[in-house]
Design a protein around this motif. Structure first.
Motif, PDB file in Angstrom:
ATOM      1  N   UNK A  76      -0.451  -5.010  12.788  1.00  0.00           N
ATOM      2  CA  UNK A  76       0.114  -3.838  12.124  1.00  0.00           C
ATOM      3  C   UNK A  76       1.377  -4.199  11.357  1.00  0.00           C
ATOM      4  N   UNK A  77       1.493  -3.606  10.197  1.00  0.00           N
ATOM      5  CA  UNK A  77       2.689  -3.727   9.379  1.00  0.00           C
ATOM      6  C   UNK A  77       3.320  -2.350   9.261  1.00  0.00           C
ATOM      7  N   UNK A  78       4.634  -2.331   9.137  1.00  0.00           N
ATOM      8  CA  UNK A  78       5.353  -1.064   9.078  1.00  0.00           C
ATOM      9  C   UNK A  78       6.278  -1.017   7.872  1.00  0.00           C
ATOM     10  N   UNK A  79       6.595   0.201   7.462  1.00  0.00           N
ATOM     11  CA  UNK A  79       7.648   0.416   6.478  1.00  0.00           C
ATOM     12  C   UNK A  79       8.477   1.592   6.974  1.00  0.00           C
ATOM     13  N   UNK A  80       9.649   1.275   7.481  1.00  0.00           N
ATOM     14  CA  UNK A  80      10.579   2.314   7.900  1.00  0.00           C
ATOM     15  C   UNK A  80      11.374   2.756   6.686  1.00  0.00           C
ATOM     16  N   UNK A  81      11.313   4.018   6.378  1.00  0.00           N
ATOM     17  CA  UNK A  81      11.966   4.553   5.186  1.00  0.00           C
ATOM     18  C   UNK A  81      13.012   5.587   5.618  1.00  0.00           C
ATOM     19  N   UNK A  82      14.260   5.279   5.359  1.00  0.00           N
ATOM     20  CA  UNK A  82      15.365   6.169   5.698  1.00  0.00           C
ATOM     21  C   UNK A  82      16.044   6.669   4.440  1.00  0.00           C
ATOM     22  N   UNK A  83      16.795   7.755   4.600  1.00  0.00           N
ATOM     23  CA  UNK A  83      17.540   8.315   3.473  1.00  0.00           C
ATOM     24  C   UNK A  83      16.640   8.465   2.239  1.00  0.00           C
ATOM     25  N   UNK A  84      15.511   9.084   2.446  1.00  0.00           N
ATOM     26  CA  UNK A  84      14.533   9.224   1.361  1.00  0.00           C
ATOM     27  C   UNK A  84      15.072  10.095   0.242  1.00  0.00           C
ATOM     28  N   UNK A  85      14.645   9.769  -0.959  1.00  0.00           N
ATOM     29  CA  UNK A  85      15.058  10.484  -2.165  1.00  0.00           C
ATOM     30  C   UNK A  85      13.827  11.067  -2.864  1.00  0.00           C
ATOM     31  N   UNK A  86      14.009  12.110  -3.647  1.00  0.00           N
ATOM     32  CA  UNK A  86      12.859  12.668  -4.375  1.00  0.00           C
ATOM     33  C   UNK A  86      12.133  11.620  -5.220  1.00  0.00           C
ATOM     34  N   UNK A  87      12.862  10.652  -5.740  1.00  0.00           N
ATOM     35  CA  UNK A  87      12.220   9.629  -6.576  1.00  0.00           C
ATOM     36  C   UNK A  87      11.383   8.644  -5.760  1.00  0.00           C
ATOM     37  N   UNK A  88      11.416   8.748  -4.435  1.00  0.00           N
ATOM     38  CA  UNK A  88      10.539   7.934  -3.593  1.00  0.00           C
ATOM     39  C   UNK A  88       9.153   8.558  -3.458  1.00  0.00           C
ATOM     40  N   UNK A  89       8.983   9.754  -3.972  1.00  0.00           N
ATOM     41  CA  UNK A  89       7.694  10.431  -3.897  1.00  0.00           C
ATOM     42  C   UNK A  89       6.621   9.622  -4.610  1.00  0.00           C
ATOM     43  N   UNK A  90       5.549   9.308  -3.887  1.00  0.00           N
ATOM     44  CA  UNK A  90       4.466   8.482  -4.438  1.00  0.00           C
ATOM     45  C   UNK A  90       3.378   8.322  -3.385  1.00  0.00           C
ATOM     46  N   UNK A  91       2.275   7.762  -3.818  1.00  0.00           N
ATOM     47  CA  UNK A  91       1.270   7.282  -2.866  1.00  0.00           C
ATOM     48  C   UNK A  91       1.639   5.839  -2.543  1.00  0.00           C
ATOM     49  N   UNK A  92       1.742   5.553  -1.266  1.00  0.00           N
ATOM     50  CA  UNK A  92       2.127   4.226  -0.807  1.00  0.00           C
ATOM     51  C   UNK A  92       0.880   3.495  -0.300  1.00  0.00           C
ATOM     52  N   UNK A  93       0.750   2.262  -0.750  1.00  0.00           N
ATOM     53  CA  UNK A  93      -0.381   1.430  -0.371  1.00  0.00           C
ATOM     54  C   UNK A  93       0.126   0.176   0.332  1.00  0.00           C
ATOM     55  N   UNK A  94      -0.624  -0.273   1.313  1.00  0.00           N
ATOM     56  CA  UNK A  94      -0.326  -1.557   1.917  1.00  0.00           C
ATOM     57  C   UNK A  94      -1.285  -2.594   1.353  1.00  0.00           C
ATOM     58  N   UNK A  95      -0.828  -3.818   1.310  1.00  0.00           N
ATOM     59  CA  UNK A  95      -1.642  -4.888   0.757  1.00  0.00           C
ATOM     60  C   UNK A  95      -1.393  -6.167   1.534  1.00  0.00           C
ATOM     61  N   UNK A  96      -2.387  -7.028   1.528  1.00  0.00           N
ATOM     62  CA  UNK A  96      -2.236  -8.344   2.133  1.00  0.00           C
ATOM     63  C   UNK A  96      -2.799  -9.371   1.159  1.00  0.00           C
ATOM     64  N   UNK A  97      -2.258 -10.590   1.212  1.00  0.00           N
ATOM     65  CA  UNK A  97      -2.714 -11.614   0.284  1.00  0.00           C
ATOM     66  C   UNK A  97      -2.597 -12.991   0.924  1.00  0.00           C
ATOM     67  N   UNK A  98      -3.600 -13.810   0.665  1.00  0.00           N
ATOM     68  CA  UNK A  98      -3.582 -15.187   1.155  1.00  0.00           C
ATOM     69  C   UNK A  98      -4.319 -16.047   0.142  1.00  0.00           C
ATOM     70  N   UNK A  99      -3.618 -16.990  -0.432  1.00  0.00           N
ATOM     71  CA  UNK A  99      -4.207 -17.946  -1.385  1.00  0.00           C
ATOM     72  C   UNK A  99      -4.946 -17.236  -2.509  1.00  0.00           C
ATOM     73  N   UNK A 100      -4.341 -16.204  -3.045  1.00  0.00           N
ATOM     74  CA  UNK A 100      -4.905 -15.521  -4.194  1.00  0.00           C
ATOM     75  C   UNK A 100      -5.950 -14.469  -3.891  1.00  0.00           C
ATOM     76  N   UNK A 101      -6.313 -14.343  -2.640  1.00  0.00           N
ATOM     77  CA  UNK A 101      -7.282 -13.315  -2.250  1.00  0.00           C
ATOM     78  C   UNK A 101      -6.519 -12.176  -1.591  1.00  0.00           C
TER      79      UNK A 101
END
Length: 114
Positions: A76-101
């Motif tokens: 599992x990977x996490x993203x702790x987001x504090x002091x959020x701002x209206x400009x942080x509004x978005x769809x958030x995606x997680x991604x992984x990469x290894x050797x170009x894949x």
């Protein structure tokens, strides 16, 4: 390989959220991992990344507010987001990469009200 992101929601400015990304079907620890986001009408942008050795980097606008982390034992990977701002509004995606894949999750919506 599947990535399941969760934790998004509606929060007031100044609030906090923690996003999670559970990875299955591959060797979690071998990947560089990260989060990116896309707001309506805007280009996709990288938010944070974490290397296999735990080194991290962030886009300038989230430094000091967001923290990326990974738990190899829980795949599992996490993203702790504090002091959020209206400009942080978005769809958030997680991604992984290894050797170009790479793989990404389905996204979780974060809405920050002013």
């Amino acid at each position: 390989v599947q990535l399941q992101a969760s934790g998004g929601g509606l929060v007031q400015a100044g609030g906090s959220l923690r996003l999670s990304c559970v990875v299955s079907g591959t060797t979690f620890s071998s990947y560089v991992m990260g989060w990116y986001r896309q707001a309506p009408g805007k280009q996709r942008e990288s938010v944070a990344a974490i290397a296999r050795d735990g080194n991290t980097n962030y886009r300038e606008s989230v430094k000091g507010r967001f923290t990326i982390s990974r738990d190899n034992a829980k795949n599992t990977m996490y993203l702790q987001m504090n002091n959020l701002r209206p400009e942080d509004t978005a769809v958030y995606y997680c991604k992984i990469e290894n050797s170009g894949v790479g793989y990404r999750g389905q996204g979780t919506l974060v809405t920050v009200s002013s």
